[in-house]
Scaffold this motif. Structure first.
Motif, short mmCIF file in Angstrom:
data_model
loop_
_atom_site.label_atom_id
_atom_site.label_comp_id
_atom_site.label_asym_id
_atom_site.label_seq_id
_atom_site.Cartn_x
_atom_site.Cartn_y
_atom_site.Cartn_z
N ASN A 36 -14.45 -36.34 32.99
CA ASN A 36 -14.14 -35.40 32.07
C ASN A 36 -12.58 -35.33 31.74
O ASN A 36 -12.25 -34.85 30.59
CB ASN A 36 -14.45 -33.95 32.93
CG ASN A 36 -14.16 -32.57 32.17
OD1 ASN A 36 -14.47 -32.52 31.15
ND2 ASN A 36 -13.33 -31.97 32.81
N TYR A 55 -8.26 -29.25 32.41
CA TYR A 55 -9.08 -28.70 33.36
C TYR A 55 -10.12 -29.82 33.82
O TYR A 55 -10.22 -30.88 33.41
CB TYR A 55 -10.21 -27.46 32.79
CG TYR A 55 -11.05 -27.95 32.05
CD1 TYR A 55 -12.53 -28.25 32.26
CD2 TYR A 55 -10.75 -28.12 30.51
CE1 TYR A 55 -13.24 -28.84 31.40
CE2 TYR A 55 -11.63 -28.36 29.44
CZ TYR A 55 -13.05 -28.68 29.96
OH TYR A 55 -14.04 -29.19 29.07
N PRO A 58 -16.06 -29.61 34.71
CA PRO A 58 -16.72 -28.98 33.49
C PRO A 58 -17.56 -27.65 33.78
O PRO A 58 -17.69 -27.26 34.96
CB PRO A 58 -17.96 -30.21 33.14
CG PRO A 58 -17.21 -31.37 33.96
CD PRO A 58 -16.68 -30.81 35.35
N TRP A 59 -17.58 -26.85 32.93
CA TRP A 59 -18.03 -25.48 32.87
C TRP A 59 -17.25 -24.53 33.73
O TRP A 59 -16.62 -23.36 33.22
CB TRP A 59 -19.46 -25.38 33.47
CG TRP A 59 -19.93 -23.89 33.42
CD1 TRP A 59 -20.87 -23.66 32.17
CD2 TRP A 59 -20.22 -23.11 34.19
NE1 TRP A 59 -21.26 -22.29 32.28
CE2 TRP A 59 -20.94 -21.93 33.73
CE3 TRP A 59 -19.55 -22.69 35.51
CZ2 TRP A 59 -21.10 -20.67 34.01
CZ3 TRP A 59 -19.65 -21.32 36.03
CH2 TRP A 59 -20.50 -20.46 35.43
N VAL A 60 -16.67 -24.96 34.76
CA VAL A 60 -15.87 -23.84 35.42
C VAL A 60 -14.47 -24.02 34.89
O VAL A 60 -13.89 -22.75 34.76
CB VAL A 60 -15.86 -24.41 36.95
CG1 VAL A 60 -14.51 -23.79 37.95
CG2 VAL A 60 -17.01 -24.33 37.95
N GLY A 61 -13.86 -25.01 34.36
CA GLY A 61 -12.62 -24.92 33.55
C GLY A 61 -11.43 -24.47 34.48
O GLY A 61 -11.27 -24.82 35.46
N ARG A 88 -10.95 -23.43 29.01
CA ARG A 88 -12.19 -23.19 29.32
C ARG A 88 -12.31 -22.17 30.52
O ARG A 88 -11.48 -22.50 31.72
CB ARG A 88 -12.75 -24.60 30.06
CG ARG A 88 -14.22 -24.68 30.08
CD ARG A 88 -14.99 -24.94 28.68
NE ARG A 88 -16.41 -25.41 28.78
CZ ARG A 88 -17.37 -24.94 27.87
NH1 ARG A 88 -17.14 -24.10 26.94
NH2 ARG A 88 -18.54 -25.38 28.05
N LEU A 90 -15.47 -20.67 33.03
CA LEU A 90 -16.90 -20.31 33.07
C LEU A 90 -17.86 -20.56 31.89
O LEU A 90 -18.53 -19.66 31.64
CB LEU A 90 -17.11 -18.87 33.94
CG LEU A 90 -16.23 -18.93 35.16
CD1 LEU A 90 -16.26 -17.24 35.55
CD2 LEU A 90 -16.50 -19.92 36.22
N GLY A 91 -17.88 -21.62 31.31
CA GLY A 91 -18.74 -21.79 29.97
C GLY A 91 -18.14 -21.32 28.76
O GLY A 91 -18.87 -21.51 27.85
N ARG A 92 -17.13 -20.67 28.64
CA ARG A 92 -16.44 -20.17 27.67
C ARG A 92 -15.43 -20.63 27.22
O ARG A 92 -14.50 -21.10 27.97
CB ARG A 92 -16.41 -18.37 27.71
CG ARG A 92 -17.42 -17.51 28.03
CD ARG A 92 -16.92 -16.28 28.26
NE ARG A 92 -18.17 -15.30 28.53
CZ ARG A 92 -18.85 -14.91 29.52
NH1 ARG A 92 -18.58 -15.62 30.70
NH2 ARG A 92 -19.72 -13.97 29.76
N TRP A 93 -15.31 -20.76 25.82
CA TRP A 93 -13.97 -21.24 25.34
C TRP A 93 -13.22 -19.99 24.90
O TRP A 93 -13.57 -19.07 24.06
CB TRP A 93 -14.15 -21.91 24.06
CG TRP A 93 -14.65 -23.68 24.43
CD1 TRP A 93 -16.05 -23.83 24.22
CD2 TRP A 93 -13.99 -24.58 25.15
NE1 TRP A 93 -16.16 -25.25 24.60
CE2 TRP A 93 -14.66 -25.71 25.09
CE3 TRP A 93 -12.77 -24.76 25.74
CZ2 TRP A 93 -14.46 -27.04 25.73
CZ3 TRP A 93 -12.59 -26.10 26.25
CH2 TRP A 93 -13.27 -27.13 26.33
N HIS A 419 -16.58 -18.93 20.06
CA HIS A 419 -15.34 -18.82 20.90
C HIS A 419 -15.15 -17.48 21.20
O HIS A 419 -15.19 -16.37 20.43
CB HIS A 419 -14.23 -19.77 20.28
CG HIS A 419 -14.42 -21.15 20.59
ND1 HIS A 419 -13.44 -21.94 20.76
CD2 HIS A 419 -15.56 -21.86 20.45
CE1 HIS A 419 -13.92 -23.24 20.83
NE2 HIS A 419 -15.17 -23.04 20.48
#
Length: 543
Positions: A36, A55, A58-61, A88, A90-93, A419
């Motif tokens: 990543n 970050y 992944p996903w946690v960011g 990033r 928790l899955g959001r940009w 986003h």
């Protein structure tokens, strides 16, 4: 080769197998993190998109660093990436646009580009209920805010001051000092503030029936519903957990509670009180459709939950700030005598017209500057939106270095659809580049003769459907937000907090039981971290 591996595994004991499995998991996890990071470092960056914060998982960011201290995270990112960056979460940009121009970009963004409803409905609807607030189109929400405004009149505010003072004084006498059996008491500042604000809010905005029902059963319902207002609920709105089930049951019971009051009022035939329930009854939308009892009940729940959280936090910070400033307590006491003294060392009753004395008003504004209930506000991007160069340009960021100025000058970005964009009024309100000493509590900055707040001279007025207000997005001071979603309870909040603080000052002195607490970022509203106790001492002279 495969057979040898299988044979070796077969010979391992159970504890050895667990150890191998654990080590394998760690190796895979580290490999995922490594790949990543490498991908972020090697992959060419799209110059039309904001820079992305590095970050690891992944996903946690950036959830850990952001969650521990959001403001410090933003200061660190601005120093490295500039005032516009994406991270990033928790899955959001999420794209942060820092500074007054960045706040204005998000909070006064066009409905065609950004949407608050899609950013927050998964959190608020299970608590407030359906068909209100973020569960309806923006046009309907604006009409509902207009309906609420009918109950926030100056005439009602005049009555509220006395009610708030009485509720606060009664609470101090009965709860803090045990029916006046004590003259000294150590309390948790947030618990005390929370209980005072819910008593004062129900006695004023909610109405006498709700105030009379403030027994243990209602308190339990409130507690269970309040359990649905957490960061966990924001990320995962519908988990099969006991707290979620209690939230849903409490929401239904509280709705039935309000519906029962509406029914009883209609059947009694008596003239109803001039309160918020009365103001909401018989309202109709522009379409001609009536505001239903269900919608009225859910609006009342929203007023109770949203207003209670923010006022309780502000009240707690007020108590704690004064607990560390005995000199300021004494100055506020002398101001009360100056403006409300009867000439015999006692006070005249607080009133709406004379409540906002200069030092008291300055103190409340400074508390809200350093301790806004919400430090950040999000919107979901529903159509790719360009970020003007003015948001990230050096003219919007005074005090930057020459290297930063060269890197940021005239840069424009686009935030893609799907986003989120984030305004951070809490960041701007403590930024040394704007305030000089942004993290220092100084009530004198608001007194007559001080410099105006940056950006307020550019404030425009607009009617979003619930009355003309200042758009105010470019101001560096935005404790109640800005634009169409600006808090409609702003005036009531000022009145409530000022009345509570004035009553406390008149009746008590107090000190901190520990050093001044830091911020607790584990809740949706920024609370003071534990321990947060103060010791109240009765004054010999009181109102």
């Amino acid at each position: 080769m495969a057979e040898k591996v299988l044979e070796t595994v077969h010979q391992l004991s159970y504890p050895q197998l667990i150890g191998v499995g654990f080590l394998s998991f760690i190796a895979v996890a580290l490999g995922v993190v490594f790949l990543n990071v490498v991908q972020q470092l090697v992959k060419p960056r799209d110059p039309t998109l904001p820079p992305v914060v590095l970050y690891y998982v992944p996903w946690v960011g950036c959830a850990v660093s952001y969650g521990m201290d959001p403001l410090q995270f933003m200061f660190d990112c601005r120093e490295k990436y500039g005032p516009v960056f994406t991270y990033r979460l928790l899955g959001r940009w999420v794209t942060a646009t820092l500074g007054p121009n960045g706040n204005n970009f998000v909070l006064n963004g066009k409905l065609a580009h950004v949407n608050a409803e899609e950013a927050y409905t998964h959190l608020t609807t299970p608590v407030f209920g359906t068909e209100v607030v973020y569960d309806v189109p923006n046009d309907i929400l604006m009409q509902q805010k207009k309906f609420v405004k009918y109950g926030l009149t100056t005439e009602n505010f005049r009555k509220y001051v006395g009610l708030i003072r009485e509720e606060t004084s009664d609470y101090l006498s009965k709860v803090v000092f045990g029916g006046d059996s004590k003259t000294k008491s150590s309390v948790d500042a947030f618990t005390t503030s929370s209980e005072i604000t819910i008593c004062t809010a129900t006695a004023t905005l909610q109405g006498r029936e709700i105030r009379a029902a403030m027994d243990k059963s209602f308190a339990d319902l409130y507690h269970d519903l309040d359990g649905g207002f957490t960061p966990l609920n924001f990320v995962f709105p519908n988990l099969p957990l006991p707290s979620y089930k209690r939230r849903d049951v409490a929401q239904r019971k509280m709705r039935e509670f309000y519906l029962g009051i509406l029914k009883a009022r209609r059947e009694s035939g008596e003239e109803p009180d001039d309160d918020m329930l009365t103001a909401l009854q018989n309202q109709t939308y522009k379409s001609g459709e009536p505001l239903t009892d269900k919608q009225i009940a859910h609006i009342m729940i929203a007023l109770l939950m949203a207003g209670q959280h923010t006022s309780a936090a502000t009240g707690a910070w007020s108590i704690l700030r004064l607990g560390g400033r005995v000199d300021l307590q004494e100055s506020l006491y002398k101001e009360q005598l100056e403006f409300h003294g009867d000439g015999n060392g006692n006070f005249t009753p607080l009133s709406y017209d004379t409540l906002q004395t200069p030092l008291l008003n300055a103190f409340v504004k400074e508390v809200l500057r350093l301790h806004p209930p919400l430090h950040s506000l999000m919107r979901k991007v529903i159509s790719s939106v360009p970020v003007p160069s003015s948001v990230g340009s050096p003219s919007a960021e005074p005090g930057i270095s020459a290297a930063q100025k060269k890197a940021w000058e005239g840069v424009e970005y686009t935030v893609p659809k799907g986003h989120f964009v984030l305004a951070a009024p809490g960041f701007s309100m403590v930024d040394d580049r704007i305030w000089g000493n942004g993290e220092v509590f100084d009530e004198k900055r608001w007194l007559t003769g001080t410099a105006p707040v940056a950006g307020e001279e550019d404030a425009e007025e607009e009617d979003f459907g619930w009355g003309k207000i200042s758009k105010g997005g470019k101001s560096a001071y935005l404790p109640f937000g800005a634009g169409r979603h600006r808090c409609i309870g702003e005036q009531f909040a000022h009145l409530q907090i000022a009345t509570i603080v004035a009553t406390l000052i008149r009746e008590m002195t107090w000190t901190l039981d520990q050093p001044f607490p830091g911020n607790d970022y584990t809740t949706m509203i920024v609370m003071p971290a534990k321990p947060r106790n103060v010791t109240f001492v009765r004054r010999t002279t009181k109102a």
